[in-house]
Design a protein around this motif. Structure first.
Motif, mmCIF file in Angstrom:
data_model
loop_
_atom_site.group_PDB
_atom_site.id
_atom_site.type_symbol
_atom_site.label_atom_id
_atom_site.label_comp_id
_atom_site.label_asym_id
_atom_site.label_seq_id
_atom_site.Cartn_x
_atom_site.Cartn_y
_atom_site.Cartn_z
ATOM 1 N N LEU A 78 43.184 44.397 33.327
ATOM 2 C CA LEU A 78 41.952 44.148 32.574
ATOM 3 C C LEU A 78 41.331 45.486 32.216
ATOM 4 C CD1 LEU A 78 40.428 41.231 34.678
ATOM 5 C CD2 LEU A 78 41.667 41.073 32.539
ATOM 6 N N LEU A 79 41.111 45.691 30.932
ATOM 7 C CA LEU A 79 40.612 46.968 30.451
ATOM 8 C C LEU A 79 39.206 46.835 29.896
ATOM 9 C CD1 LEU A 79 43.841 48.184 28.625
ATOM 10 C CD2 LEU A 79 43.148 48.566 30.991
ATOM 11 N N ASP A 80 38.372 47.823 30.232
ATOM 12 C CA ASP A 80 37.015 47.927 29.699
ATOM 13 C C ASP A 80 36.196 46.672 29.987
ATOM 14 O OD1 ASP A 80 37.685 50.420 28.721
ATOM 15 O OD2 ASP A 80 38.401 49.609 26.818
ATOM 16 N N VAL A 81 36.202 46.258 31.231
ATOM 17 C CA VAL A 81 35.424 45.100 31.671
ATOM 18 C C VAL A 81 33.974 45.529 31.867
ATOM 19 C CG1 VAL A 81 35.102 43.428 33.526
ATOM 20 C CG2 VAL A 81 37.402 44.000 32.746
ATOM 21 N N ALA A 82 33.068 44.765 31.331
ATOM 22 C CA ALA A 82 31.638 45.043 31.494
ATOM 23 C C ALA A 82 31.149 44.316 32.740
ATOM 24 C CB ALA A 82 30.859 44.591 30.259
ATOM 25 N N ALA A 83 30.860 45.064 33.789
ATOM 26 C CA ALA A 83 30.383 44.477 35.043
ATOM 27 C C ALA A 83 29.446 45.482 35.705
ATOM 28 C CB ALA A 83 31.543 44.131 35.970
ATOM 29 N N ASN A 84 28.431 44.965 36.396
ATOM 30 C CA ASN A 84 27.451 45.842 37.037
ATOM 31 C C ASN A 84 27.471 45.745 38.551
ATOM 32 O OD1 ASN A 84 26.381 43.334 37.362
ATOM 33 N ND2 ASN A 84 24.564 43.687 36.089
ATOM 34 N N SER A 85 28.452 45.056 39.122
ATOM 35 C CA SER A 85 28.572 44.967 40.571
ATOM 36 C C SER A 85 29.998 44.583 40.911
ATOM 37 C CB SER A 85 27.599 43.932 41.145
ATOM 38 O OG SER A 85 27.977 42.627 40.771
ATOM 39 N N LEU A 86 30.387 44.849 42.149
ATOM 40 C CA LEU A 86 31.724 44.466 42.582
ATOM 41 C C LEU A 86 31.889 42.957 42.619
ATOM 42 C CD1 LEU A 86 32.456 47.040 45.426
ATOM 43 C CD2 LEU A 86 33.349 47.004 43.099
ATOM 44 N N ALA A 87 30.784 42.238 42.858
ATOM 45 C CA ALA A 87 30.861 40.774 42.825
ATOM 46 C C ALA A 87 31.223 40.279 41.435
ATOM 47 C CB ALA A 87 29.529 40.179 43.279
ATOM 48 N N ALA A 88 30.625 40.889 40.409
ATOM 49 C CA ALA A 88 30.957 40.504 39.038
ATOM 50 C C ALA A 88 32.406 40.836 38.721
ATOM 51 C CB ALA A 88 30.016 41.207 38.057
ATOM 52 N N VAL A 89 32.891 41.987 39.200
ATOM 53 C CA VAL A 89 34.294 42.348 38.996
ATOM 54 C C VAL A 89 35.202 41.305 39.641
ATOM 55 C CG1 VAL A 89 36.063 44.056 39.523
ATOM 56 C CG2 VAL A 89 33.788 44.800 38.819
ATOM 57 N N ALA A 90 34.846 40.858 40.840
ATOM 58 C CA ALA A 90 35.660 39.872 41.543
ATOM 59 C C ALA A 90 35.742 38.571 40.762
ATOM 60 C CB ALA A 90 35.088 39.623 42.939
ATOM 61 N N HIS A 91 34.623 38.108 40.218
ATOM 62 C CA HIS A 91 34.620 36.864 39.440
ATOM 63 C C HIS A 91 35.520 36.990 38.212
ATOM 64 C CE1 HIS A 91 31.700 34.348 41.517
ATOM 65 N NE2 HIS A 91 30.951 35.425 41.721
ATOM 66 N N VAL A 92 35.384 38.093 37.483
ATOM 67 C CA VAL A 92 36.205 38.287 36.283
ATOM 68 C C VAL A 92 37.684 38.360 36.653
ATOM 69 C CG1 VAL A 92 36.732 39.909 34.430
ATOM 70 C CG2 VAL A 92 34.357 39.401 34.991
ATOM 71 N N LEU A 93 37.976 39.069 37.719
ATOM 72 C CA LEU A 93 39.350 39.239 38.155
ATOM 73 C C LEU A 93 39.996 37.914 38.533
ATOM 74 C CD1 LEU A 93 41.570 41.246 38.902
ATOM 75 C CD2 LEU A 93 40.514 41.481 41.140
ATOM 76 N N LEU A 94 39.281 37.096 39.292
ATOM 77 C CA LEU A 94 39.842 35.815 39.721
ATOM 78 C C LEU A 94 40.017 34.865 38.550
ATOM 79 C CD1 LEU A 94 37.867 35.346 43.061
ATOM 80 C CD2 LEU A 94 40.248 35.996 42.774
ATOM 81 N N ASP A 95 39.091 34.887 37.610
ATOM 82 C CA ASP A 95 39.240 34.043 36.418
ATOM 83 C C ASP A 95 40.523 34.380 35.669
ATOM 84 O OD1 ASP A 95 36.948 32.659 36.938
ATOM 85 O OD2 ASP A 95 35.696 33.762 35.520
ATOM 86 N N GLN A 96 40.797 35.671 35.538
ATOM 87 C CA GLN A 96 42.004 36.069 34.815
ATOM 88 C C GLN A 96 43.270 35.732 35.596
ATOM 89 O OE1 GLN A 96 41.674 37.044 31.804
ATOM 90 N NE2 GLN A 96 43.791 37.554 31.284
ATOM 91 N N LEU A 97 43.238 35.878 36.919
ATOM 92 C CA LEU A 97 44.391 35.515 37.736
ATOM 93 C C LEU A 97 44.700 34.028 37.612
ATOM 94 C CD1 LEU A 97 43.695 37.604 40.963
ATOM 95 C CD2 LEU A 97 45.644 37.877 39.429
ATOM 96 N N ILE A 98 43.658 33.202 37.609
ATOM 97 C CA ILE A 98 43.858 31.759 37.451
ATOM 98 C C ILE A 98 44.374 31.447 36.049
ATOM 99 C CG2 ILE A 98 42.678 29.531 37.390
ATOM 100 C CD1 ILE A 98 40.800 30.592 39.555
ATOM 101 N N TYR A 99 43.812 32.114 35.059
ATOM 102 C CA TYR A 99 44.211 31.858 33.681
ATOM 103 C C TYR A 99 45.681 32.209 33.452
ATOM 104 C CZ TYR A 99 44.492 32.350 28.628
ATOM 105 O OH TYR A 99 44.869 32.238 27.317
ATOM 106 N N GLU A 100 46.171 33.274 34.085
ATOM 107 C CA GLU A 100 47.554 33.677 33.906
ATOM 108 C C GLU A 100 48.485 32.979 34.890
ATOM 109 O OE1 GLU A 100 48.239 37.829 33.600
ATOM 110 O OE2 GLU A 100 46.557 38.176 32.229
#
Length: 890
Positions: free
Chosen positions: A89-111
């Motif tokens: 995931l490139l150039d993700v807009a997130a302001n906390s590690l919790a937000a990064v975790a949510h985005v990361l898990l969404d993409q893992l599930i999607y793929e």
């Protein structure tokens, strides 16, 4: 939640890479954290090492030490495999590690790398506390933790160990807890070597028992975020790399983590990670790292003196690696220049849906892009494959033209019929082949336009208006509308048409096809009911019921439908050589018409209604109209108010043509098809709508791009190379992008107007069977139809599709019910006096999808349920053909 993310796949597909000159690189600091159980038997992340230039870690005795990182070959091999299959995931807009975790898990599930039921367990693990080693606690003294599927009580117990999602609360709690060591505790070298512009990389590794295979996820943040309570030093975090996998004796996640941290600390690879625009470049950087590494063979070294021989070799490898800092190595290929700011404009110029913000700017750009290749369009047609495509596409275009022409004559009482549709198709196809930007598009009549013509004819009858004159004024308004839309570059709006709207539209038209078929059959049974005795007076147009007419019509309709369906399925069977069965399947519709018409011809003593075709260039109903339609009316003056009111139905016709034409262009322009001459959304739309508007002056139907016929045309012109490697898929060598095949098809269709002596023997019941065939086969490629069937199916029998495995079943059913409700609304509009407003109501599904559904469903659920996952089909496999790629009726 964070803003919408852009994955490396999206970046590569869209060509929207940010120019290298606009990105900054920073000095790097890396921390490796491993998942362990602390002294209280609670899971946490424990720092296992730090990298600036060298590796620094706490030794088993409790003292810090720095050393050159020595990696195992197996760990690098597993890391390369994980990078190739993992999520980037490139150039993700997130302001906390919790937000990064949510985005990361969404993409893992999607793929499909993480099951939805494991999302909460992994999320809790990613948000556990971070600790730093001491003499009492370190990765050497604490056992490794292993993630398990948690029940409700475990979730509540572990919740106390999570980081807070709010950044301020998160930092205040953890920083105040005393978990971050002071600068004096950072080891002998680290605190003295941190440049001011240093940014950090956080590497997390751990074991998860419920995973089937290791997964890697790398996140590059758009802006570095502060994570003082996580790292040992107060540095902003730019990269987060996570490696999780099942417990295995052959895998050491500690060594894989060390390998990942060492790679991220490498100066050249870190630069590639900052500047890359996709996974391929990142893998190229990792390949460069491996090529500059040295592997020691598994044998004893006689003395340390022999190891000094490695130093000159390493210096040589480093010089070779640093020699071309502005190149990036593609995986398995030679070095290639990185994109620069100057080259960054090329993908934008090639994007036909990019706004120029100038009047008619998109149209001018389409012309400048496509017309310079006009001579090559002629040269590329001098190929035997193009001649074969002409013969095939001729029958593929002639069959629906005859079918729709016969049904159009029935619904408009002969005001337009086969003669007008054949002539309109011939002339418009000829002009489109000569002037278009994408000559592979096949222009023709389609189901949605037939539905509109029937609704507008009923409207004119109910209000005492001349139907054929009203179409002239609709044509005038169509020309004005398309000029306005092309001037404003309105074709870019096709980006907002998701699968949600396309499938509702396609499903509705399929239902209309099926309903109209049986409605016509019921009409035949009412005119010729089954009764004990009949008047056996022979006449060509009986005014009294005739024996066996209804039954024979039923047999002809069902026979045509089942024969066409059988031949379509036979194409994907295992009988006969592939070329032979594909030839039979591709000509299934004309074969079915011929066989059933021949059967009717030999049944002499039973009457069936035949297709009405005028001789030569005569109109279908010569007593009611001629070839030129006077705009002011023929029998009675056309009302002035209707001249202006025609703008409303013109808008509705324009919506239908816009939807079919632009979505067809999108499908045929997919990167997988490897078309090199480009498309022109603005120019092609202008040609199709303007030609339809002028055709109304001559009482001929307006047309649109037809999806199935266009895909078939593109496939017929595709040169596919067979792979010499067993089991490897065939690849596209080239596509014959030329204009002559469409031109010759147009000429042949025009000559077909003289086929009246043959066409007059085709029973209408045969055309009803083709109509039913088009309605049923259009359902095969619609995910909505598959999900409706899942409503009646136990979950254990559900297929392994992403929208099933990555979305909870009841949430999937709710999404399906929203589409069913919209379908019911559209059907109600269709059968009401306001049936003309059907396209307008359909367009309202766009704001419904973009504004309302995101409030009900999460982003990852919508990505799974409403994404274009149709695989481009070049050579049909068993159970798959071009209909699976089509979400629009054709």
């Amino acid at each position: 939640m964070s803003n919408p993310l852009v994955s490396d796949v999206d970046l590569e597909a869209a060509g929207s890479r940010q120019p290298t000159a606009h990105r900054d690189t920073y000095e790097g600091y890396v921390e490796l954290h491993e998942l362990v159980l602390d002294s209280g038997k609670d899971p946490c992340w424990m720092e296992a090492g730090r990298w600036l230039h060298l590796e620094e870690s706490m030794e088993p005795g409790g003292a810090w030490g720095s050393h050159l990182p020595l990696l195992t070959y197996h760990s690098l091999l597993e890391l390369h495999r994980a990078f190739a299959k993992g999520v980037v995931l490139l150039d993700v807009a997130a302001n906390s590690l919790a937000a990064v975790a949510h985005v990361l898990l969404d993409q893992l599930i999607y793929e499909g790398q993480l099951k939805p039921q494991h999302r909460d367990d992994v999320l809790r693990a990613l948000l556990l506390r971070h600790k730093h080693p001491s003499e009492a606690e370190s990765v050497w003294t604490l056992p490794a933790a292993q993630l398990q599927c948690s029940d409700g009580e475990q979730k509540d117990a572990e919740q106390r160990a999570l980081l807070r999602e709010q950044r301020a609360v998160e930092m205040r709690e953890l920083h105040g807890a005393g978990q971050s060591p002071s600068r004096a505790q950072l080891g002998p070298q680290l605190h003295q070597q941190l440049p001011e512009d240093t940014e950090a990389t956080l590497v997390l590794v751990g074991c998860a028992a419920f995973l089937e295979q290791p997964l890697l996820a790398l996140v590059r943040l758009r802006a570095a975020l502060s994570a003082d309570a996580v790292l040992a030093v107060p540095l902003p975090v730019r990269f987060v790399l996570t490696v999780l996998g099942p417990d295995s004796p052959r895998l050491s996640y500690h060594e894989i983590g060390r390998a990942a941290a060492t790679v991220m600390a490498d100066r050249v690879f870190r630069r590639d990670a900052y500047l890359c625009g996709g996974r391929a470049e990142l893998l190229g950087g990792l390949q460069g790292f491996l090529e500059a590494s040295i592997v020691l063979p598994p044998q004893e070294v006689p003395s340390e003196q022999h190891l000094h021989a490695l130093i000159p070799l390493q210096r040589q490898l480093l010089r070779r690696r640093y020699q071309h800092p502005d190149t990036v190595r593609s995986p398995g290929g030679p070095t290639a220049p990185k994109d620069t700011g100057d080259k960054g404009q090329a993908p934008q110029d090639d994007d036909p849906l990019l706004r120029t913000r100038r009047p008619f700017g998109g149209l001018v750009r389409d012309i400048r892009r496509r017309y310079p290749k006009y001579l090559s369009d002629i040269r590329d047609a001098l190929n035997p494959q193009c001649l074969a495509a002409v013969i095939f596409i001729y029958f593929a275009a002639l069959s629906p033209a005859i079918t729709f022409g016969g049904l159009l004559g029935e619904k408009t009482r002969g005001m337009m019929g086969v003669s007008e549709l054949l002539l309109s198709t011939s002339v418009q196809c000829l002009l489109f082949s000569l002037l278009s930007a994408q000559p592979l598009l096949v222009v023709g009549f389609s189901g949605p336009l037939l539905v509109f013509e029937e609704a507008f004819f009923r409207f004119c009858e109910d209000h005492g208006l001349e139907y054929i004159v009203g179409r002239v004024w609709i044509g005038f308004w169509l020309i004005l509308l398309v000029l306005l839309v092309v001037a404003c570059e309105g074709s870019v709006l096709v980006r907002y048409l998701s699968r949600y709207t396309q499938e509702i539209f396609s499903f509705l038209i399929s239902l209309i096809f099926i309903y109209e078929t049986f409605a016509k059959l019921v009409t035949i049974f009412e005119a010729h009911p089954l009764q004990q005795s009949y008047d056996t007076d022979v006449s060509t147009e009986p005014s009294v019921p005739k024996p066996n007419t209804a039954l024979l019509s039923l047999v002809l309709m069902a026979g045509t439908f089942f024969l066409a369906l059988f031949l379509r399925q036979f194409k994907n069977s295992v009988f006969l050589p592939g070329k032979v069965r594909r030839l039979i399947g591709d000509f299934g519709v004309p074969i079915s018409i011929f066989v059933m018409a021949l059967a009717d011809f030999f049944i002499k003593d039973t009457y069936t209604q035949k297709l009405k075709v005028p001789r030569g260039l005569e109109v279908t109903n010569g007593t009611a109209r001629g070839w030129f339609i006077h705009p002011m009316g023929s029998a009675t003056p056309f009302p002035i108010w209707m001249m202006f009111a025609s703008a409303v139905p013109a808008l509705l016709v324009f919506i239908l043509i816009f939807l079919e034409t632009q979505i067809t262009t999108l499908i045929v322009s997919k990167p997988e098809r490897k078309l090199v001459k480009g498309s022109g959304f603005h120019l092609d739309l202008l040609l199709i709508v303007a030609m339809g508007g002028l055709a109304a002056l001559f009482g001929m139907p307006w047309l649109s791009a037809t999806t199935v016929r266009t895909i078939t045309h593109a496939n017929a012109l595709t040169v596919v190379g067979k792979s010499a490697v067993p089991g490897e898929r065939a690849h596209i060598v080239e596509v014959k992008e030329q204009r002559l095949s469409g031109l010759l098809v147009a000429v042949l269709i025009g000559v077909s107007i003289l086929m009246e002596p043959i066409l007059k023997y085709i029973p209408l019941a045969v055309l009803f069977g083709i109509f039913l065939y088009m309605g049923v086969t259009s359902l095969f490629g619609i995910q909505l139809f598959d999900r409706i069937l899942l409503l009646l199916m136990p979950p254990k029998y559900h297929p392994k599709e992403p929208y099933v495995t990555r979305v909870k079943t009841w949430r999937m059913h709710i999404f399906t019910l929203t589409q069913i409700l919209v379908l019911a609304l559209l059907w109600g509009v269709k059968v009401s006096p306001a049936s003309l407003a059907l396209p307008f109501v359909l367009v309202l599904t766009v704001p419904l999808r973009r504004l309302l559904l995101p409030r009900i469903f999460s982003e990852i659920e919508l990505k799974c349920l409403d994404t274009d996952d149709a695989v481009v089909t070049f050579e049909e496999a068993e159970g798959q053909d071009v209909y699976n790629e089509v979400q629009m009726p054709s």
